[in-house]
Design a protein around this motif. Sequence first.
Motif, PDB file in Angstrom:
ATOM      1  N   MET A   1      -4.871 -12.217  13.508  1.00 55.99           N
ATOM      2  CA  MET A   1      -3.960 -12.549  12.412  1.00 55.99           C
ATOM      3  C   MET A   1      -3.030 -13.636  12.878  1.00 55.99           C
ATOM      4  O   MET A   1      -2.653 -13.659  14.052  1.00 55.99           O
TER       5      MET A   1
ATOM      6  N   ARG B   1       0.796  -1.233   0.000  1.00 60.29           N
ATOM      7  CA  ARG B   1       0.000   0.000   0.000  1.00 60.29           C
ATOM      8  C   ARG B   1       0.827   1.282   0.000  1.00 60.29           C
ATOM      9  O   ARG B   1       0.412   2.280  -0.560  1.00 60.29           O
TER      10      ARG B   1
ATOM     11  N   GLU C   1      -1.988  -0.781  13.006  1.00 63.92           N
ATOM     12  CA  GLU C   1      -2.777   0.201  12.258  1.00 63.92           C
ATOM     13  C   GLU C   1      -4.222  -0.257  12.130  1.00 63.92           C
ATOM     14  O   GLU C   1      -5.149   0.532  12.295  1.00 63.92           O
ATOM     15  N   ALA C   2      -4.406  -1.546  11.835  1.00 62.97           N
ATOM     16  CA  ALA C   2      -5.773  -2.050  11.690  1.00 62.97           C
ATOM     17  C   ALA C   2      -6.514  -1.931  13.011  1.00 62.97           C
ATOM     18  O   ALA C   2      -7.697  -1.591  13.047  1.00 62.97           O
ATOM     19  N   PHE C   3      -5.812  -2.178  14.093  1.00 60.97           N
ATOM     20  CA  PHE C   3      -6.456  -2.056  15.403  1.00 60.97           C
ATOM     21  C   PHE C   3      -6.905  -0.619  15.641  1.00 60.97           C
ATOM     22  O   PHE C   3      -8.031  -0.369  16.075  1.00 60.97           O
TER      23      PHE C   3
ATOM     24  N   LYS D   1      -4.728   7.993   0.138  1.00 60.14           N
ATOM     25  CA  LYS D   1      -4.649   7.535   1.503  1.00 60.14           C
ATOM     26  C   LYS D   1      -4.337   6.036   1.511  1.00 60.14           C
ATOM     27  O   LYS D   1      -4.602   5.347   0.524  1.00 60.14           O
ATOM     28  N   THR D   2      -3.778   5.560   2.604  1.00 61.59           N
ATOM     29  CA  THR D   2      -3.618   4.107   2.748  1.00 61.59           C
ATOM     30  C   THR D   2      -4.425   3.651   3.954  1.00 61.59           C
ATOM     31  O   THR D   2      -4.512   4.359   4.956  1.00 61.59           O
TER      32      THR D   2
ATOM     33  N   PHE E   1     -10.291  -8.402  15.115  1.00 63.40           N
ATOM     34  CA  PHE E   1      -9.651  -9.258  14.116  1.00 63.40           C
ATOM     35  C   PHE E   1      -8.503 -10.033  14.740  1.00 63.40           C
ATOM     36  O   PHE E   1      -7.974  -9.654  15.781  1.00 63.40           O
TER      37      PHE E   1
ATOM     38  N   ALA F   1      -9.785   7.085  10.604  1.00 62.41           N
ATOM     39  CA  ALA F   1      -8.717   6.133  10.314  1.00 62.41           C
ATOM     40  C   ALA F   1      -7.391   6.857  10.148  1.00 62.41           C
ATOM     41  O   ALA F   1      -7.350   8.005   9.732  1.00 62.41           O
ATOM     42  N   THR F   2      -6.309   6.160  10.490  1.00 68.34           N
ATOM     43  CA  THR F   2      -4.994   6.798  10.407  1.00 68.34           C
ATOM     44  C   THR F   2      -4.600   7.053   8.958  1.00 68.34           C
ATOM     45  O   THR F   2      -4.746   6.196   8.102  1.00 68.34           O
ATOM     46  N   ALA F   3      -4.105   8.215   8.727  1.00 69.88           N
ATOM     47  CA  ALA F   3      -3.715   8.585   7.366  1.00 69.88           C
ATOM     48  C   ALA F   3      -2.376   7.974   7.017  1.00 69.88           C
ATOM     49  O   ALA F   3      -1.702   7.420   7.857  1.00 69.88           O
ATOM     50  N   LYS F   4      -2.012   8.078   5.791  1.00 68.38           N
ATOM     51  CA  LYS F   4      -0.751   7.455   5.371  1.00 68.38           C
ATOM     52  C   LYS F   4       0.448   8.212   5.913  1.00 68.38           C
ATOM     53  O   LYS F   4       0.355   9.367   6.232  1.00 68.38           O
TER      54      LYS F   4
ATOM     55  N   ILE G   1      -7.254  -5.039   6.557  1.00 69.30           N
ATOM     56  CA  ILE G   1      -8.276  -5.574   7.464  1.00 69.30           C
ATOM     57  C   ILE G   1      -9.552  -4.728   7.403  1.00 69.30           C
ATOM     58  O   ILE G   1     -10.649  -5.237   7.192  1.00 69.30           O
ATOM     59  N   THR G   2      -9.385  -3.439   7.530  1.00 64.36           N
ATOM     60  CA  THR G   2     -10.531  -2.537   7.423  1.00 64.36           C
ATOM     61  C   THR G   2     -11.173  -2.656   6.038  1.00 64.36           C
ATOM     62  O   THR G   2     -12.397  -2.693   5.903  1.00 64.36           O
TER      63      THR G   2
ATOM     64  N   THR H   1      -5.368  -0.171   6.120  1.00 68.68           N
ATOM     65  CA  THR H   1      -4.946  -1.573   6.175  1.00 68.68           C
ATOM     66  C   THR H   1      -5.978  -2.485   5.511  1.00 68.68           C
ATOM     67  O   THR H   1      -7.158  -2.173   5.434  1.00 68.68           O
TER      68      THR H   1
ATOM     69  N   GLU I   1      -7.613   1.501  13.426  1.00 71.11           N
ATOM     70  CA  GLU I   1      -8.738   1.798  12.535  1.00 71.11           C
ATOM     71  C   GLU I   1     -10.059   1.297  13.103  1.00 71.11           C
ATOM     72  O   GLU I   1     -11.116   1.844  12.819  1.00 71.11           O
ATOM     73  N   THR I   2     -10.005   0.238  13.908  1.00 70.39           N
ATOM     74  CA  THR I   2     -11.259  -0.265  14.474  1.00 70.39           C
ATOM     75  C   THR I   2     -11.767   0.617  15.621  1.00 70.39           C
ATOM     76  O   THR I   2     -12.923   0.560  15.978  1.00 70.39           O
ATOM     77  N   LEU I   3     -10.883   1.418  16.194  1.00 66.03           N
ATOM     78  CA  LEU I   3     -11.330   2.311  17.260  1.00 66.03           C
ATOM     79  C   LEU I   3     -12.130   3.430  16.590  1.00 66.03           C
ATOM     80  O   LEU I   3     -11.787   3.876  15.512  1.00 66.03           O
ATOM     81  N   GLU I   4     -13.150   3.866  17.236  1.00 62.68           N
ATOM     82  CA  GLU I   4     -14.009   4.840  16.559  1.00 62.68           C
ATOM     83  C   GLU I   4     -13.379   6.218  16.454  1.00 62.68           C
ATOM     84  O   GLU I   4     -13.745   7.153  17.165  1.00 62.68           O
TER      85      GLU I   4
ATOM     86  N   ARG J   1     -18.883  -2.574  10.320  1.00 55.39           N
ATOM     87  CA  ARG J   1     -17.576  -2.084  10.770  1.00 55.39           C
ATOM     88  C   ARG J   1     -16.759  -3.228  11.349  1.00 55.39           C
ATOM     89  O   ARG J   1     -17.305  -4.112  11.996  1.00 55.39           O
ATOM     90  N   VAL J   2     -15.449  -3.153  11.158  1.00 53.44           N
ATOM     91  CA  VAL J   2     -14.582  -4.157  11.781  1.00 53.44           C
ATOM     92  C   VAL J   2     -14.505  -3.855  13.271  1.00 53.44           C
ATOM     93  O   VAL J   2     -14.125  -2.758  13.661  1.00 53.44           O
TER      94      VAL J   2
ATOM     95  N   VAL K   1       0.845  -3.638  10.408  1.00 51.69           N
ATOM     96  CA  VAL K   1      -0.511  -3.882   9.908  1.00 51.69           C
ATOM     97  C   VAL K   1      -1.470  -4.099  11.075  1.00 51.69           C
ATOM     98  O   VAL K   1      -2.552  -3.529  11.140  1.00 51.69           O
ATOM     99  N   ARG K   2      -1.035  -4.930  12.019  1.00 58.07           N
ATOM    100  CA  ARG K   2      -1.910  -5.209  13.154  1.00 58.07           C
ATOM    101  C   ARG K   2      -2.243  -3.960  13.942  1.00 58.07           C
ATOM    102  O   ARG K   2      -3.380  -3.714  14.306  1.00 58.07           O
TER     103      ARG K   2
END
Lengths: 251, 389
Positions: free
Chosen positions: A118, A65, B376-378, A73-74, A116, B386-389, A78-79, A76, B380-383, A112-113, B373-374
């Motif tokens: 992995m 990504r 960042e994805a975590f 934007k990037t 998760f 989402a985190t930008a690049k 998973i989302t 993950t 993103e799940t928090l309300e 919504r996720v 990845v873990r």
Amino acid sequence: MHYIGIDIGSTAAKVSVFEDDNLIENFTMPTGWSSIETSKVIKERLEEKNIVIDESKVIATGYGRISVPYANKTITEITCHGKGTYYLLGKDSTVIDIGGQDTKIITLDKGRVTNFTMNDKCAAGTGRFLELMANTLGVSIDELSNMALSGEDINITSMCTVFAESEVISLIGSGTKRESIARGIINSITGRVYAMLHKHGTSDTIFLTGGLCEVEPFIKLLSEKLQIQVKTDSLARYAGSIGAALLTKEL
Amino acid sequence: MRPQIMEEVEGLRGINSVKIKEAHEAGKKVVGMYCVFSPSEIALAADAISVTLCGTAQGPIEDAEKELPRNLCPLIKSSYGFAITDKCPYFYFSDVLLAETTCDGKKKMYELMGKIKPMHIMNLPQTANDEDSLESWKKEMVKFKNFLEEKLEVEITDENLRDAIKLMNRERNAMKKLHKLNAHKPAPLSGMDMMLAQWLKGFNVDKEAGIDLIERLIAEVEERMAKGIYAFDETAPRILLTGCPIGSGSEKVLKALEEAGASVVALENCTGYKGLDVLVDEDENKDLMLALAEKYLSTPCSCMTNNNSRLDLIGRLAKEYDVDGVVDLTWQACHTYNIESFTVKKFVQEELDLPFIQIETDYSDSDTGQVKVRVEAFLETLERPATAK
Ligand code: SF4
Ligand code: SF4
């Protein structure tokens, strides 16, 4: 206005494009050795189809990504997988994504996720494992899954890919039927998924995304192992890129 | 922008390694310790320097693996690696070592380490919820005291012990106060700085100077707070980090979290709040060994069965620091924390109704991408956006 999602995984890159609310395009290509090169090729392919990057919104996901210079934007994978699955299935589910490098279990709640899991850094239970084992047997993943249907229910016990490979070789040497070896290989993946899924917590709808969603015998054996009919969709391998494309609308 | 005094804090490690050499050459004794269960008070009362020996760097692991299995917790391998390579001045200048029978890996590693330097082993009970446990842990305190008296040829008086208890409680209070600053929203200190400050206290040769430094740090941070200077802004998700100990060199998950935009506000682990929570009872009439035994036995470590007090502590911190999610770090091959993670997950998700993730990794860089990845994805799940690049 075009909304573009690009999912660069470790083996394949997937691209999905929405024109307003319509999913107009999905294509895939091998990631190759350089994600940057791949992202250039993707740009060219899109432009051939008169989809202009500069006038579109782009989200990139997957391992590659960060190598998509024109992404707005990037996010993950998973989302993105969660979002894409919700679009394809139209309701909440527990998503299993067997990817090249990792296997993920994702819980969706109102699209919504929320949670998760992995696999750890070992390759057991991932697409890479299946690929390597298929190579050892000299067949494709599709053929391997097909063979497995008529095999005896044996187990490959090694957790590690390298050891599992020598185990397969010695099974071949000892004259075990190829169908049974194939079954053992699939069992090793579905068994891992089974344990991960139950440790994670599962719901009554299971949805499979990623490349394996097109391999019917695999889905059959996975459903048997999980004792629930695993759902999927002909576009499920694009779940990540579709999700990414949909997320551009929130930018 | 970090507080200026953090530079001084960071400088401590180097300065202390010189100080420890000087002190050692001047005839002062050094007791090297490994774990939050170690009663430094007894060492201090013996007029020795007590240092926490570290096992937080990847560096010496290769050497450790010549003797230890590869499939072992990196903390144990790192500790042992430092011991056999003379790469750690604190180990080098330690006259005696104190070890405890905590997890199996450490326990067996200590048997090997004990061949390098004189070592005393305290037999830790398996549970804290039992009268006999306290009784036997108290006896272990007495044995350690006797050991030091004999080895270092000193007498440990009640008076010295009382002073040492007061001193250590003061240090804990200072650290606790520092930690609690991050209960503020937004947090004034990054989790990285908080971890460093707490981790480095273990190397303090001069406790008084260390306390003074932390108090100055607190003062500076409070000043900055008054001016509205914080480490993160309001929108950063607030994270409680729990699980295995971390320190300089093994901070990769903490770092990944903060690089992805989270604010790690509470560190429940051993190198964070775990050891600070309970003080030693200073009641004049109390048996000193009992007071020490009570404090140390209350450590909510996963080597204990059961370890429900860890859940209580996580619950309390989660509220007090108003966190948005809990991250449980497990070092590879750490069975106790790894298994306990299942219990922690249930507790966090069901009782606290908070998002939870376990991250299992080691000290190496080989899975940096995956950890990223873990994490960042975590987030993103928090309300939150989402985190930008
Ligand atoms: S986790 Fe337990 S065994 Fe490890 S340092 Fe902390 S108290 Fe000691
Ligand atoms: S992290 Fe786990 S395995 Fe490692 S020393 Fe601590 S308790 Fe033992």
